[in-house]
Design a protein around this motif. Structure first.
Motif, mmCIF file in Angstrom:
data_model
loop_
_atom_site.group_PDB
_atom_site.id
_atom_site.type_symbol
_atom_site.label_atom_id
_atom_site.label_comp_id
_atom_site.label_asym_id
_atom_site.label_seq_id
_atom_site.Cartn_x
_atom_site.Cartn_y
_atom_site.Cartn_z
ATOM 1 N N GLU A 98 0.829 -1.244 -0.042
ATOM 2 C CA GLU A 98 -0.012 -0.087 0.037
ATOM 3 C C GLU A 98 0.784 1.308 0.067
ATOM 4 O O GLU A 98 0.500 2.462 -0.710
ATOM 5 N N PRO A 102 1.801 3.996 -4.685
ATOM 6 C CA PRO A 102 1.828 5.151 -5.452
ATOM 7 C C PRO A 102 2.990 5.341 -6.016
ATOM 8 O O PRO A 102 2.952 6.550 -6.975
ATOM 9 N N TYR A 103 4.255 4.899 -5.859
ATOM 10 C CA TYR A 103 5.352 5.139 -6.442
ATOM 11 C C TYR A 103 5.860 4.377 -7.779
ATOM 12 O O TYR A 103 6.763 4.764 -8.285
ATOM 13 N N ASN A 212 -2.802 13.452 -2.631
ATOM 14 C CA ASN A 212 -1.616 13.248 -2.517
ATOM 15 C C ASN A 212 -0.885 12.614 -3.555
ATOM 16 O O ASN A 212 -0.680 11.118 -3.909
ATOM 17 N N ASN A 213 -0.926 13.165 -4.723
ATOM 18 C CA ASN A 213 -0.239 12.522 -6.225
ATOM 19 C C ASN A 213 1.335 12.664 -5.818
ATOM 20 O O ASN A 213 1.882 13.611 -6.285
ATOM 21 N N ILE A 214 1.786 11.587 -5.562
ATOM 22 C CA ILE A 214 3.285 11.726 -5.475
ATOM 23 C C ILE A 214 3.992 11.568 -6.597
ATOM 24 O O ILE A 214 4.947 12.344 -6.588
#
Length: 418
Positions: A98, A102-103, A212-214
Motif C-alpha cells: 500500500e 503510489p510510487y 497526494n499525487n506523489i
C-alpha cells in the motif's frame, strides 16, 4: 568472505579453513567447496554455512544466531528481539504494498527516461551505466532527495565498491563516513523544527485540496517536500520518543547505501542473463508483472549478488559435525544456499519449480525489509529495457567480468543496445 585457492585448505576439527584471494569468483568457489563441505572457516575466522538447509535453519533461529554483530547501529536488521520488532514494524509501514503502490508511476517514469537516454550501438557497462544510474534515480525519487545528489551518489557507489574490494578498514570507514555525511546533509533541513513545523502545516493544507499525487509531488529544487518519505520518517516516533539522528541515519543508510549497490549488481546479473539467453527475451517481454518478478527472482537465485549476512552465536551450537562455541562469528552464505544441488538439482532455469525454496532476500524475522521495493524496481527497469531495445548483445571482443570478493555478481557487463 572466502578466498579462492581451493588447494590451500587444511582440516582442523573436521572444518576446512579456506583463504580467499582477491580475484576469486565467490559463486564458483562456493560451488566447488559445497561438494565436500557443509561448513568452512574463512580467513577472518568466521564459520561460513554453505548448504541451504543450514542457512535456512540458522536464519530462522534468531535466538541462538543473533543479528547484533556490528559495533555500529544497524536499524532494523542489526537488532534482535522486541527492539527489532518495534523498528521493523515502523520500517515495514514504508515498504508495504500500500505504501509503495503510489510510487510505481514514479519508478516507471525514471526507468523510461533512463532508457530513452541510453545510446544505441555504443558499448555500455550494464552495472554502472544502467543499474547504478537507475538505482540512484529511483531511490532519490522514492525518498524525495534532490536530483542534484545523483553525481555525488554515483561517485560514492564507485568509492564504496573499491573500498569493499580492498578490505581496507581505513578506506571502508572513510567511505562509510562520507555516506553518513550525505545523509545528514539531507536530514538537516527536516530536523530544523521551527522551519519544518510551518512547512508541514502549509503542506498539509495543500495536500487536503490537491490530493497526494506523489508522482507529481517530488522534491523541487531548493525546496522541501514535507510529504516525502524522508520528511515523514523524521516525524516518526518509537516507544513514544522521536527517532535520534543516529537511528534516522542508520535507516536511510540501509535504504540507500545498502540498496544502491545491490540494485546495480542485480541489474548487471539480469542483463548478463539476457545476453547469455536471448531465446528467453520474447517470453520475458510478454510476461505478466508477477511472472516477470518470478523470473527475475530465479535469475538472482542462480547468480545471487546478495552474498551473505552475518550472525553471532549466543550459546554453543552444533551444525552437523561442527561444534560452534558461544560468540562464534557466522556467515549465512545466500549465494551458496541458492545453488545447493540438494535443493535445486543441476541449477537449471526453472522459476516456478524453484520459487518456494528461493532465499535471495533471506528468510525469517530478518528477511530483507525492502524485498518488495527491490522486486518492483527491478521488474520495472527490466520492462523498460525490453520495451526500448530489441537487441541486447555482448560487446564484440569483450567478456563478462565477475566482481571481486566480498562482492557478488559482475563488475563489468559490456553490452551494446540496439
Amino acid at each position: 568472505m572466502m578466498t579462492s585457492n581451493l588447494f590451500d585448505q587444511k582440516t582442523v576439527h573436521a572444518t576446512a579453513e579456506v583463504t580467499i584471494c582477491k580475484d576469486s569468483d565467490l559463486r564458483a568457489l562456493t560451488d566447488n567447496l559445497r561438494q565436500a563441505h557443509d561448513v568452512i572457516k574463512n580467513d577472518a575466522g568466521a564459520w561460513v554455512l554453505l548448504r541451504h538447509a543450514d542457512v535456512v535453519a540458522a536464519a530462522l533461529d534468531d535466538k541462538r544466531f543473533s543479528s547484533q554483530v556490528s559495533r555500529f547501529l544497524q536499524v532494523p536488521n542489526g537488532l534482535d528481539g522486541a527492539e527489532h520488532e518495534h523498528f521493523r514494524t515502523l520500517i515495514d509501514s514504508y515498504l508495504s504494498k500500500e505504501a509503495l503502490m503510489p510510487y510505481v508511476p514514479v519508478f516507471k517514469k525514471v526507468a523510461t527516461e533512463l532508457m530513452s537516454e541510453l545510446p544505441k550501438g555504443k558499448m555500455l557497462n550494464a552495472v554502472d551505466d544502467i543499474g547504478a544510474v537507475f538505482a540512484v534515480r529511483a531511490q532519490c525519487a522514492w525518498l524525495g532527495w534532490p536530483t542534484e545528489l545523483e553525481p555525488k551518489l554515483l561517485q560514492w557507489m564507485r568509492n564504496n565498491h573499491s573500498a569493499t574490494r580492498s578490505k581496507d578498514d581505513v578506506k571502508m570507514a572513510k567511505v562509510a563516513q562520507d555516506f553518513d555525511d550525505i545523509i545528514r546533509s539531507v536530514l538537516q533541513p527536516y530536523r530544523n523544527t521551527d522551519e519544518v513545523a510551518g512547512m508541514f502545516k502549509a503542506s498539509t493544507a495543500e495536500n487536503n485540496t490537491a490530493g497526494n499525487n506523489i508522482a507529481k509531488n517530488n522534491i523541487a529544487k531548493n525546496s522541501l517536500d514535507m510529504n516525502s518519505v524522508t520528511a515523514q520518517l523524521c516525524r516518526e516516533r518509537i516507544d513514544g520518543r522521536e527517532l535520534s539522528e543516529a537511528e534516522l541515519v542508520s535507516i536511510l543508510r540501509n535504504w540507500t547505501g545498502g540498496d544502491l549497490g545491490s540494485i546495480a549488481l542485480c541489474v548487471g546479473v539480469i542483463i548478463a542473463h539476457i545476453v547469455k539467453h536471448p531465446e528467453q527475451v520474447n517470453f520475458w517481454s510478454q510476461a505478466t508483472d508477477s511472472e516477470l518478478e518470478t523470473i527475475i527472482d530465479e535469475v538472482l537465485r542462480i547468480d545471487d549478488p546478495f552474498v551473505s549476512n552475518r550472525r553471532i552465536t549466543t550459546c554453543p551450537v552444533s551444525i552437523g559435525a561442527h561444534k560452534l562455541p558461544k560468540g562464534a562469528r557466522v556467515q549465512l552464505n545466500w549465494t551458496s544456499a541458492n545453488r545447493d544441488e540438494a535443493v535445486f538439482g543441476d541449477n537449471s532455469f526453472d522459476p516456478q519449480k524453484h520459487a518456494a525454496a528461493n532465499v535471495v532476500y533471506g528468510i525469517g524475522k530478518h528477511v530483507c525489509p525492502g524485498r518488495l521495493l527491490a522486486t518492483w524496481q527491478l521488474r520495472i527497469a527490466t520492462q523498460a529495457l525490453l520495451a526500448h531495445f530489441t537487441d541486447i548483445t555482448l560487446a564484440a571482443g569483450f567478456s563478462l567480468e565477475r566482481e571481486q570478493p566480498p562482492l557478488g555478481g559482475y563488475s563489468h557487463v559490456p553490452v551494446v543496445l540496439g
